[in-house]
Enzyme design. Structure first.
Site, mmCIF file in Angstrom:
data_model
loop_
_atom_site.group_PDB
_atom_site.id
_atom_site.type_symbol
_atom_site.label_atom_id
_atom_site.label_comp_id
_atom_site.label_asym_id
_atom_site.label_seq_id
_atom_site.Cartn_x
_atom_site.Cartn_y
_atom_site.Cartn_z
ATOM 1 N N SER A 1 0.842 -1.213 0.012
ATOM 2 C CA SER A 1 0.229 -0.110 -0.031
ATOM 3 C C SER A 1 0.813 1.399 -0.192
ATOM 4 C CB SER A 1 -0.948 -0.038 1.105
ATOM 5 O OG SER A 1 -0.165 0.084 2.409
ATOM 6 N N HIS B 1 1.693 1.621 -3.472
ATOM 7 C CA HIS B 1 0.654 2.256 -4.227
ATOM 8 C C HIS B 1 0.409 3.626 -3.961
ATOM 9 C CE1 HIS B 1 -1.591 -0.896 -6.238
ATOM 10 N NE2 HIS B 1 -1.416 -1.971 -5.231
ATOM 11 N N ARG C 1 8.970 -15.392 -6.174
ATOM 12 C CA ARG C 1 7.783 -15.424 -5.132
ATOM 13 C C ARG C 1 7.247 -16.630 -4.887
ATOM 14 N NH1 ARG C 1 4.843 -9.541 -5.247
ATOM 15 N NH2 ARG C 1 6.613 -8.302 -4.674
ATOM 16 N N GLU D 1 3.515 -0.388 9.493
ATOM 17 C CA GLU D 1 3.963 -1.621 9.852
ATOM 18 C C GLU D 1 5.108 -1.467 10.583
ATOM 19 O OE1 GLU D 1 4.764 -4.098 6.387
ATOM 20 O OE2 GLU D 1 2.300 -3.989 5.748
ATOM 21 N N CYS E 1 -13.643 5.876 16.635
ATOM 22 C CA CYS E 1 -14.481 6.565 17.484
ATOM 23 C C CYS E 1 -14.640 6.214 18.979
ATOM 24 C CB CYS E 1 -15.962 6.860 16.836
ATOM 25 S SG CYS E 1 -17.051 5.100 17.068
ATOM 26 N N CYS F 1 -19.074 3.462 18.731
ATOM 27 C CA CYS F 1 -20.064 2.947 17.717
ATOM 28 C C CYS F 1 -20.180 1.200 18.088
ATOM 29 C CB CYS F 1 -19.506 2.809 16.219
ATOM 30 S SG CYS F 1 -18.153 1.928 15.697
HETATM 31 ZN ZN LIG Z 1 0.397 -3.325 5.287
HETATM 32 ZN ZN LIG Z 2 -16.285 3.184 16.156
#
Ligand SMILES: [Zn+2]
Ligand SMILES: [Zn+2]
Length: 348
Positions: A44, A47, A207, A66, A96, A99
């Site tokens: 990510s 990305h 891989r 990480e 939050c 929730c």
């Molecule tokens: Zn990750």
């Molecule tokens: Zn929440």
């Protein structure tokens, strides 16, 4: 105000990542200031470097979710953690807390969740501010350059061992031998999958060799071999479980073709492209399609144990260790598939 070097994603355009001097965060009562021992590069992060992510990014933001390190200081309300403690961090930096998901321990699914490295500043720097509830102590026997892999381990454990059912002898197929796919394969092997088939492209040759090391009984290069035949050869009705760990939405069609009647497809890979899948096989074969996202406290406690015991063979995954200043090479090595995982060591 003290400053530090950080890998910053600064704009929503390709290649908008650079090393910058940023202020060291100030912590609140329930936070810890963590001195980063190691931070692994995620697909990510790569990305975000290419601006091909599927999620919203609050630029400018320090990359890196990480990570592990040492408690440098703790806010006044923090209990159970002290300066000098070695810890790994979960990724749900903001939730939050009120929730239905938060109150039932499924805070990774809180609609207000903000993660390190895209929602709030991450760990590709020397010091990072972390809410104390995110932290898990790690033993001295677990070095930082392996402990930072707890996060992708947690993704894989949640996908294969919480959101999927695998019994010894189940035929399992993993599509996509990226870091998450390989760790999903390892978790499936630990859960008793047999056969365990991992499929990738010709470009994934190295891989796929690692997949063998991690317990795959068969690897398939889909550019050269017939994956359907390889699966049906060992499991004529199809696979009990197919894990889609590719970043290509079209792989869902393949998964729905390979799964047996009354089997399960678990989808952990995702992509910004919208794909019109034929979902009729889902109905016709009575298949369970399961999405899987992130992880929570019990998953983390378990993967710290698996890593400490080296049950997941984490050394097989790390191909490059580099100082922060070499972040670009660490990203490129993963992007070009020269290594499975790169680890940045801000203290080196
Ligand atoms: Zn990750
Ligand atoms: Zn929440």
């Amino acid at each position: 105000m003290p400053t530090q070097l950080a890998v910053v994603h600064y704009a929503l355009e390709p290649q908008a990542v650079e090393l910058r001097e940023v202020p060291v965060a100030v912590i609140e009562a329930e936070d810890v200031l963590l001195e980063v021992g190691a931070v692994s590069v995620c697909g990510s992060d790569v990305h975000q470097f290419s601006n091909t992510q599927s999620w919203q990014v609050n630029v400018p933001v320090v990359l890196g979710h990480e990570f592990c390190g040492t408690v440098a200081s703790a806010g006044r309300s923090v209990r159970g953690l002290r300066e000098g403690d070695r810890v790994v961090s979960e990724t749900a930096a903001g939730i939050c807390g009120t929730c239905g998901m938060c109150r039932t321990g499924r805070y990774q699914l809180c609609p207000s969740r903000l993660g390190f490295g895209y929602g709030v500043d991450g760990a590709m720097t020397r010091f990072v501010r972390v809410p104390a509830r995110c932290l898990h102590p790690i033993p001295d026997a677990l070095p930082f350059d392996l402990a930072c892999l707890a996060e992708p381990h947690a993704v894989a454990f949640n996908a294969m061992c919480v959101n999927s059912t695998i019994r010894p002898g189940d035929a399992v197929v993993v599509l996509g031998p990226g870091p998450i796919g390989l760790l999903c394969a390892r978790m499936a092997a630990l859960a008793g999958a047999q056969p365990l088939i991992v499929a990738g492209l010709s470009a994934d040759a190295a891989r796929l060799a690692t997949a063998r090391q991690l317990g795959a009984t068969r690897v398939v290069d889909v550019d050269a071999e017939d994956l359907d035949a390889a699966v049906r050869d060992r499991s004529p009705l199809g696979a009990d479980l197919v894990c889609d760990a590719t970043g290509a939405s079209a792989a869902l069609d393949v998964a729905l073709r390979l799964v047996r009647p009354d089997g399960q497809v678990t989808k952990v890979g995702w992509s910004p492209e919208v794909h019109a899948a034929d979902l009729n096989p889902l109905v016709l074969k009575n298949v369970r399609l399961q999405g899987t996202f992130s992880h929570n406290f019990p998953v983390w406690e378990r993967v710290v144990h698996l890593l400490t015991e080296r049950l997941t063979m984490p050394e097989a995954i790390v191909g490059l260790r580099a100082p922060l200043t070499d972040w670009r090479e660490a990203f490129d090595a993963m992007h070009d598939r020269r290594v499975i995982k790169s680890v940045l060591l801000p203290l080196s």
